[in-house]
Design a protein around this motif. Sequence first.
Motif, short mmCIF file in Angstrom:
data_model
loop_
_atom_site.label_atom_id
_atom_site.label_comp_id
_atom_site.label_asym_id
_atom_site.label_seq_id
_atom_site.Cartn_x
_atom_site.Cartn_y
_atom_site.Cartn_z
N LYS A 4 54.29 32.56 52.12
CA LYS A 4 53.36 33.42 51.42
C LYS A 4 52.88 32.79 50.12
N GLU A 5 53.79 32.15 49.39
CA GLU A 5 53.39 31.46 48.16
C GLU A 5 52.39 30.35 48.46
N GLU A 19 63.59 33.56 52.54
CA GLU A 19 63.09 32.45 51.73
C GLU A 19 61.93 31.73 52.42
N ASP A 34 59.77 39.85 44.46
CA ASP A 34 60.07 40.63 45.66
C ASP A 34 61.14 39.94 46.51
N LEU A 35 61.12 38.61 46.55
CA LEU A 35 62.15 37.87 47.27
C LEU A 35 63.52 38.15 46.66
N VAL A 71 55.66 37.48 44.41
CA VAL A 71 56.36 37.14 45.65
C VAL A 71 57.79 36.75 45.34
N ALA A 95 58.85 33.98 52.07
CA ALA A 95 58.34 33.92 50.70
C ALA A 95 57.66 32.58 50.42
#
Length: 126
Positions: A119-120, A113, A61-62, A58, A116
């Motif tokens: 998602k984290e 941000e 990808d960010l 992640v 992300a």
Amino acid sequence: PEPRMLMVTPYDRSALDNIDRAIQMSDIGIAPTNDGEKIRLVIPALTQERRQELSKLVGRDLEDAKIAVRNIRRDANDTIKKAEKDGEITEDDARRNEKEVQKITDEVTERLEKIASDKEDEILNS
């Protein structure tokens, strides 16, 4: 059939062996179970180590998304500078447009941000 199971039922049963072989050769880490009609893939629960790997993906990808946004900003600023140089817009309009491009860039970066981060959290805490 179950929350952690994927079932593949090919329209053409003659392709079943090819699908099975392709899944086995792929790098997904799941062994298929072939019963002659369907292929079942049991997805294992995530380990803490795998969750951390996914979290790193992640982050990667960010960073790629941020680079893409910065490249778009650079292209927009180049277009503004070219228009100013060619006399299509005034210097004040160019500065105003550059500030607007930067404002949009900052907003998009903040949104990326946040996505992300969410998602984290989802990966590490679910």
